[in-house]
Design a protein around this motif. Structure first.
Motif, PDB file in Angstrom:
ATOM      1  N   ARG A  15      34.753  85.276  -0.284  1.00 52.52           N
ATOM      2  CA  ARG A  15      34.504  85.192   1.156  1.00 52.52           C
ATOM      3  C   ARG A  15      33.948  86.494   1.741  1.00 52.52           C
ATOM      4  N   GLY A  16      34.201  87.598   1.040  1.00 50.02           N
ATOM      5  CA  GLY A  16      33.690  88.871   1.542  1.00 50.02           C
ATOM      6  C   GLY A  16      33.932  89.956   0.520  1.00 50.02           C
ATOM      7  N   GLY A  17      33.429  91.157   0.794  1.00 45.49           N
ATOM      8  CA  GLY A  17      33.584  92.270  -0.143  1.00 45.49           C
ATOM      9  C   GLY A  17      32.403  92.337  -1.101  1.00 45.49           C
ATOM     10  N   GLU A  18      32.581  93.157  -2.132  1.00 48.03           N
ATOM     11  CA  GLU A  18      31.444  93.441  -3.012  1.00 48.03           C
ATOM     12  C   GLU A  18      31.899  93.522  -4.465  1.00 48.03           C
ATOM     13  N   ILE A  19      31.143  92.917  -5.344  1.00 45.09           N
ATOM     14  CA  ILE A  19      31.409  93.032  -6.776  1.00 45.09           C
ATOM     15  C   ILE A  19      30.145  93.572  -7.441  1.00 45.09           C
ATOM     16  N   ILE A  20      30.306  94.667  -8.164  1.00 42.56           N
ATOM     17  CA  ILE A  20      29.175  95.217  -8.928  1.00 42.56           C
ATOM     18  C   ILE A  20      29.497  95.051 -10.409  1.00 42.56           C
ATOM     19  N   ILE A  21      28.654  94.335 -11.134  1.00 40.62           N
ATOM     20  CA  ILE A  21      28.849  94.174 -12.576  1.00 40.62           C
ATOM     21  C   ILE A  21      27.721  94.938 -13.257  1.00 40.62           C
ATOM     22  N   GLU A  22      28.076  96.016 -13.897  1.00 38.31           N
ATOM     23  CA  GLU A  22      27.019  96.882 -14.446  1.00 38.31           C
ATOM     24  C   GLU A  22      26.421  96.309 -15.722  1.00 38.31           C
ATOM     25  N   GLY A  23      27.184  95.499 -16.418  1.00 37.58           N
ATOM     26  CA  GLY A  23      26.663  94.836 -17.620  1.00 37.58           C
ATOM     27  C   GLY A  23      26.194  93.432 -17.295  1.00 37.58           C
ATOM     28  N   ASP A  24      26.508  92.502 -18.214  1.00 35.02           N
ATOM     29  CA  ASP A  24      26.120  91.104 -18.018  1.00 35.02           C
ATOM     30  C   ASP A  24      27.258  90.331 -17.362  1.00 35.02           C
ATOM     31  N   ALA A  25      26.892  89.246 -16.701  1.00 35.97           N
ATOM     32  CA  ALA A  25      27.898  88.343 -16.130  1.00 35.97           C
ATOM     33  C   ALA A  25      27.788  86.994 -16.829  1.00 35.97           C
TER      34      ALA A  25
END
Lengths: 433, 126, 255, 566
Positions: free
Chosen positions: C123-133
């Protein structure tokens, strides 16, 4: 002793659940089977059985007693942190219900062969619903029958004659002459050869074909490219016309949709197509379920747990998420630390990558017959053949529940009895909880 | 060696021996690879010859069979342990491995077609 | 500001369900209190202390000023940061499924790969995935009609199938390639794919998908509308998916 | 086992007991006059003691309920409860698994529940689920109105054959009574069409009204305990109240075979609509109530709508499809050969949507405008109007005008313009509520000898709620009603304590009631009927007649009720 004919026997092989089989019994043994297809006949006639319960020691099987295998199985399951109970499709609901009780008791994952078969169809239904009917509706009303990604001539040999094509019905008194049959497949199957029309599609392009049909149905044929998945646009337009103008249409969906690219999204898309066709005429969809009671396993698991397969009881309640709680994901991710295979043969039907992990963990097999799973098992528990030696409930591919018949007696324990005994012992081991 | 697309699925004979998988009948029904005449010719094989089918996920030797219902460039192996030695195990997010539409290579071989027991024994060895 | 460090003691195969590892749950707790927080290991209940070494630096009771750093082999730790509303989590490696599911605020950084369902129903906020998802980044749960509704997910590597399924708001950016059907049944929000995408936008009715690296298998229900300039690049603009009863008004921009 | 419940404030409308302080005695599975040296004494301490709840119309078991579960994993995850020492794992909000259904009803004080729609061909499925639905006593109403056999006999007017058919089907499906759902309309849906009450059924040249009259007459000829139980034509259509009243009128001249109604009309909220489209849609609850108040041959149940995301399911296939075209979420449909159909869709009733808000008002209006509580049962047509778990809140709404006023502030203004709820002052009493949830439904079902009362000889089913009626004002303290009716202090089922302090303490198997109609009326034309039926199986069904009837194995806890009319 004279031969006795048992009539109206229910065939425990495929999702057609033909209930008009005649079985000839002589001296307590089955000597002949009439009216069944070759698949059903072979199943009912039977083959060499696993003779006795077995435990593998130093790589070799040793015959032991039922008490021994039940004790050992209970110990394995009671200790496991993430046990998987897989199979359940070639089995009556009464035993499936006992299986769910066991799964809850030990906080196991319980999954069915739908996982590698029509599980994607079920997930598609969860996205879009299931506009279907019983097979008698097809027999009595359908004038357009589409087999998409399925080959009943080999997998459900009596399907056309009993329910969908040559059969005569109330509003289709001339059978075959009153219906049109399309086959859509990647190859010209035996079913394609007996259809009125065969449409060849490229593997993995079903989703795009359904999108094209829906786009045409919505009046936007202009944006559809000249060919989609190897099918010419004119053919797609022709198909839409046939669908819109029939009085009662049905699409039978097979593993050509669930085993290929986009999987359940193929189903979502075709379900939406059928939904939208109902604005024009009557249209339905029926999945060609494989095992005779895989549909029943979905039903019994659903009323007991809320979900039809791929259920994780590790937290005490049911958590369902195919792709996470399905057998092959669990095995390939090496999550599972013990496994029971019952009335399903993962050894023959799972990819090698999954079998490698099955070989490493304690594996209990419950089955009347030796098969590739036996080659990987540590404990083998032979049981009676449901639908031949045990009577009980099965659900046809269209959800009609039929009681299978017991035709002959057996010395083997039933699956339900084995499960009950394991469950009782597991409860003792876990301190009477 | 020819690049092809692998399809697996049910057949009448495979289905007739579902409960009889350790038998010769099942071996005949499932340890086979069907293709059309054109492809048979191109790989230089005749019906009954051993062919090696390989994918990114493994290789298996099976007997060549003819089925002209298959389009060019497509092969069919009945569902079972031989097919499963080479299908794509990716479950596509919903738990079902990719049993149909797997890119493969096919060639004639002198290798032997393994029995069920020998085929499965490979997994026990890791 | 406080920093909680959770170091996984050993590799595991049976997954941990660690939905309790969020700044909301751990803020203001002592080392011993954190060690006593419940995690679920297969079918048994355990505590954080069974699996992680725990240190706490600094102080603060407020989730917003709490940072959780997770170290070690986290490939079988599921549901990290589920439902978190503030603060941050840094995962120094790979993590398992459902990372940041139901997230409402704060930030999760995955230094390695994240398995399927990252940011599910976010619903909000931030996710950073530096590799693969994996599959289903920012998607809905089974049977639901709405996935991610707000917030942002950035995948620096590639992403799997069905990303942004039923997305209704928020933004997903994938720097690499994606699998089949990104933005399926999308009803809002934005997905930017720098690499390639297969069959994007199936059954989308609203929202916007930009695929810069080109499309494999363009779906048949999209109408070409002309060219459009985006950040200096000329992209082809399509609208659709017209397969949805001719009503799809999603925008698909293709490089 | 003997139990004495002391100091309860008892409501037992069947005996005219309205909040009297008295003791209740149980010996074995029955209420008795008194017990000496009881095994257990329960001090009710001035709390409300009432008969176990009787649910006469709910959808809890069988094909369409399960299709709802399968279709809605997102609903399943809403009600997760881990297994306990005695209880199995639970799931679901509107489509609960069987265990959640059973435990929740028991916790709410219900001990008898009737599944309202069982397709005969799928009857085994309903009975299998019943076996996994512990505690509560059960029964199923079998769908017999769209059956080709019924339609043919209604057309030819051969009521003896129809009686023979109904009798055979009741025994074959192990059913308790006759259910009628959109007669003719569901058959028409086989071709994607629908029927109103006077439209000829496609292919049969007979009207729904003739089918209804034929089944009503046969129901009385056979002396079945329950009357016909009807879901009228045109469900959910604006303006349908006229069809509803015409349906009531159709059976006015038929004499009941016992002291009960001739027709029970179900989920009447969905059938009390005025207007000609969704734009001018309005409540006609007053017209329906006026009819019910004037006539004694009809009873109804409410089918109250409450605001939530629920699942609708009915044998009325065309209605579900038409509803689906409004929301387009997902749609399941299951036509059953020669017999019936079903449709299932998720529905989110929103207080902000005018139509939904008016639907909500209509359900309550019916309860407040029908003067005699014996003529109406409290239902939500679970899960169609909302799940049965909303009963406590609905009871609070019916007992408290203040609660209604607070809720009216949150709903669409359309309610003020096109519904009546805001103008009604009536507040129902405990006696009204207990009648509508116990004594009334038991009488409507023809079970007043054993159910819905604490009288001597009745089944020892009882609930104690943590409410002190002598010092409690339901018109003001409505929040307490909502809390306290969710979980009993005690639920006793068949003399066994199954709930204590809101927790399940025992999970016995409930029984399944089924009716075997016999006697001259059932037998007169049996041979001729069987010839017709055998032809139906040979030519049109896809299962053989030999495999059709539900075997005894499916009702190990069955109770056969034999009616014999000569």
């Amino acid at each position: 002793m004279a031969a006795e004919t048992v009539s109206n026997v229910v065939c425990p092989l495929c999702g057609c659940l033909c209930d008009d089989i005649e079985v000839i019994v002589e001296d307590g043994k089955i000597s002949n089977v009439k009216k069944a297809c070759p698949l059903g006949k072979n199943k009912i006639m039977g083959h060499d059985r696993i003779k006795a319960p077995m435990i593998r020691e130093n790589g070799e099987f040793k015959e032991v007693s039922y008490d021994d295998v039940i004790e050992k199985s209970a110990q394995i399951l009671a200790q496991a942190k993430r046990p998987l109970l897989y199979g359940w499709a070639s089995l009556i609901c009464e035993a499936q219900r006992k299986g769910v009780e066991l799964a809850e008791e030990i906080g196991a994952l319980i999954d069915t062969t739908a996982s590698v078969c029509h599980g994607s169809t079920v997930v598609g239904v969860q996205g879009r619903g299931a506009p279907g009917c019983t097979l008698g509706e097809i027999k009595n009303r359908a004038d357009l029958v589409i087999y998409w990604g399925c080959n009943p001539q080999e997998a459900h040999p009596r399907h056309r004659a009993r329910y969908a094509h040559s059969v005569k019905g109330m509003y289709r008194p001339n059978g075959k002459n009153d219906r049109k049959v399309f086959v859509i497949d990647v190859r010209e199957t035996k079913t394609a050869k007996v259809a009125d029309e065969f449409v060849k599609i490229d593997p993995g392009y079903d989703y795009m074909a359904f999108s094209a049909l829906r786009t045409i149905l919505a009046g936007h044929a202009d944006v559809v490219p000249d060919t989609v998945g190897g099918v010419a646009k004119e053919k797609l337009v022709e198909m839409v016309d046939a669908m819109k103008s029939c009085e009662f249409g049905v699409i039978f969906g097979g593993m050509g949709l669930t085993h290929t690219r986009c999987r359940y999204k193929n189903l979502e898309n075709v379900i939406s197509l059928v939904d939208e066709l109902n604005a024009h005429t009557k249209f339905t969809l029926i999945p060609m379920r494989g095992h005779y009671n895989v549909n029943g396993s979905g039903h019994s698991l659903a009323w007991l747990t809320g979900y039809p397969f791929a259920i994780d009881f590790s937290r005490g309640y049911a958590w369902y998420n195919p792709g996470e709680t399905t057998s092959n994901d669990l095995l390939m991710r090496r999550e599972v630390d013990a496994m029971m295979a019952i009335a399903g043969d993962p050894g023959a039907h799972f990819p090698g990558e999954s079998l490698r992990h099955m070989a490493k963990i304690p594996l209990i097999q419950i089955d009347p017959y030796a098969n590739p799973t036996t080659e990987l098992a540590d404990i083998v528990i032979p049981t009676a053949v449901s639908g031949v030696e045990v009577d009980g409930t099965a659900y046809r591919m269209d959800g009609v529940p039929i009681r299978t018949r017991k035709v002959v007696e057996t010395e083997y324990l039933t699956d339900e009895e084995v499960l009950e005994r394991i469950l009782t012992r597991v409860r003792e081991l876990k301190g009477g909880n | 060696m020819k690049e092809v697309i692998l399809i697996t699925g049910r057949t009448l004979k495979q289905g007739s021996n579902l409960e009889n998988k350790m038998s010769d009948a099942y071996f005949d029904a499932a340890a086979r690879c069907e293709m059309n005449e054109n492809l048979l010719t191109r790989i230089g094989a005749s019906v009954g010859d051993a062919v090696k089918v390989s994918t990114r996920f493994g290789e298996v030797v099976v007997n060549a069979e003819k089925d002209d219902g298959l389009p060019d460039g497509h092969i069919f192996i009945p569902m079972g342990p031989w097919a499963n030695a080479i299908v794509d195990p990716d479950t596509g997010g919903v738990g079902t491995p990719t049993f149909k539409g797997v890119p493969a290579n096919i060639e004639k071989t002198d290798g032997a077609v393994l029995s069920v027991k020998d085929l499965i024994a490979r997994y026990r060895e890791g | 500001m406080s920093t909680i460090t959770l170091s996984m003691k050993q590799s595991i195969t049976v997954p941990l369900e660690a939905e309790n590892i969020t700044p909301d749950n751990l803020a203001g707790k002592s080392v011993d209190e954190i060690k006593a927080v419940t995690v679920y290991h297969g079918n048994s209940e355990a505590v954080i202390g069974d699996f992680f070494d725990v240190t706490v630096e600094g102080s603060g009771n407020d989730p917003a000023s709490t940072e959780i750093i997770m170290k070690g082999d986290l490939t079988r730790v599921k549901r990290i940061g589920e439902g978190m509303s503030a603060g941050s989590i840094v995962i120094e490696g790979d993590c398992d499924m459902h990372c940041g599911a139901f997230m409402r605020g704060g930030k999760i950084t995955v230094k390695g790969n994240a398995d399927a369902w990252a940011g599910r129903e976010m619903r909000g906020g931030e996710i950073i995935i530096e590799g693969d998802a994996g599959n289903y980044v920012g998607s809905a749960y089974r049977g639901e009609l709405t996935g991610m509704r707000g917030g942002k997910i950035v995948v620096e590597g590639n992403a799997g199938d069905y990303i942004g399924e039923h997305i209704g708001g928020g933004e997903i950016i994938v720097k690499g390639n994606t699998g089949v059907l990104p933005g399926l049944s999308m009803t809002g929000g934005k997905i930017i794919i720098e690499g390639t995408a297969t069959m994007p936008g199936g059954e989308m009715t609203k929202g916007e998908i930009i695929v810069k690296g080109g499309i494999i298998d363009m779906l048949p229900g999209f109408k070409f509308e002309g060219e459009e300039e985006v950040d200096g690049a000329t992209l082809k603009k399509y609208t659709g998916d017209l397969a949805v009863r001719g009503t799809g008004k999603g925008i698909l921009l293709v490089g | 086992m003997t139990i004495l419940i002391k100091n309860g404030v008892v409501f037992d409308p069947a005996q005219g007991i309205d909040g009297e302080k008295m003791d209740i005695a149980i010996d074995g599975d029955k209420f008795v006059e008194d017990v000496s040296s009881p095994d257990e004494v329960i001090d009710a301490g001035g709390r409300m003691v009432v008969p176990g709840g009787v649910e006469l119309h709910t959808h809890i078991a069988g094909g369409k309920v399960n299709a709802g579960r399968i279709m809605r994993p997102e609903d399943g995850r809403k009600g997760r409860i881990p297994r306990g020492k005695l209880t199995r794992a639970c799931s679901g909000f509107s489509v609960l698994n069987t265990f959640a259904t059973a435990y929740t009803y028991a916790r709410m004080g219900y001990t008898t529940t009737f599944e309202a729609a069982m397709p005969p061909l799928l009857a085994r499925h309903t009975h299998e689920e019943f076996e996994d639905t512990p505690i509560t006593d059960k029964g199923a109403l079998v769908l017999l109105d769209n059956n080709w056999m019924t339609i043919e006999y209604a057309k030819s007017g051969d009521l003896d054959k129809l009686a023979a058919y109904v009798s055979w089907m009741s025994e074959a499906s192990k059913a308790y009574g006759i259910k009628i759902v959109n007669p003719g309309g569901t058959e028409a849906w086989g071709w994607g069409k629908n029927c109103s009450i006077n439209d000829p059924v496609p292919g049969f040249d007979v009207t729904p009204k003739e089918i209804i009259k034929a089944l009503a007459q046969v129901n009385e000829d056979l002396g079945l305990p329950h009357s016909i139980h009807i879901h009228c034509n045109d469900l959910g259509h604006p303006g349908n109240f006229e069809t509803t009243i015409e349906t009531y009128e159709a059976v006015k001249d038929i004499k009941p075979s016992s002291d009960r109604q001739v027709m029970h009309a179900t989920h009447t909220q969905f059938h009390s609509y005025g207007g000609s489209n969704w734009g001018d849609f309005e409540s006609k609850a007053d017209e329906i109530a006026k009819y019910i108040n004037k006539n004694d041959h009809i009873t109804i149940d409410l089918g109250v709508v409450m605001f939530c995301d629920t699942t609708t399911m009915t044998a009325d296939g065309p209605m579900e499809y038409s509803l689906h075209t409004l929301s387009r979420r997902k749609w399941s449909n299951h036509d059953v050969e020669l017999e019936t159909g079903s449709g299932i869709i998720p529905v989110a009733y929103s207080p902000k949507i005018g139509v939904n808000a008016i639907q909500w008002a209509i359900g309550l209006e019916l309860a407040l405008l029908i003067t005699d509580p014996w003529k109406m049962a409290l239902t939500t047509d679970h899960p169609n109007g909302c799940p049965f778990t909303f009963y406590p809140e609905i009871i609070a709404l019916l007992m408290s005008k203040a609660k209604r006023e607070s809720m009216l502030e949150t709903v669409s203004e359309a309610v003020g313009k096109r519904a009546l709820i805001a103008t009604i002052d009536r507040e129902l009493t405990w006696s009204d509520i207990i009648t509508m949830t116990r004594a009334g439904p038991a009488k409507i079902l023809g079970m007043s000898d054993t159910k819905g009362s604490l009288k001597v000889g009745a089944d020892a089913d009882l609930a104690i709620y943590d409410i002190m009626p002598e010092s409690f004002d339901p018109t003001k303290d409505y929040k307490t009603i909502e809390d306290k009716l969710m979980r009993t202090v005690y639920t006793i089922k068949g003399g066994e304590i199954v709930v204590r302090d809101g927790e399940i303490t025992a999970t016995p198997h409930g029984r399944t009631f089924w009716v075997n109609p016999a006697g001259k009326k059932a037998e007169a034309a049996r041979d001729g009927m069987l010839e017709d039926l055998e032809r139906m199986f040979r030519d049109y069904y896809t299962v053989s007649m030999a495999n059709y009837p539900v075997q005894d194995e499916y009702i190990p806890h069955g109770v056969e009720i034999r009616t014999e009319v000569n």
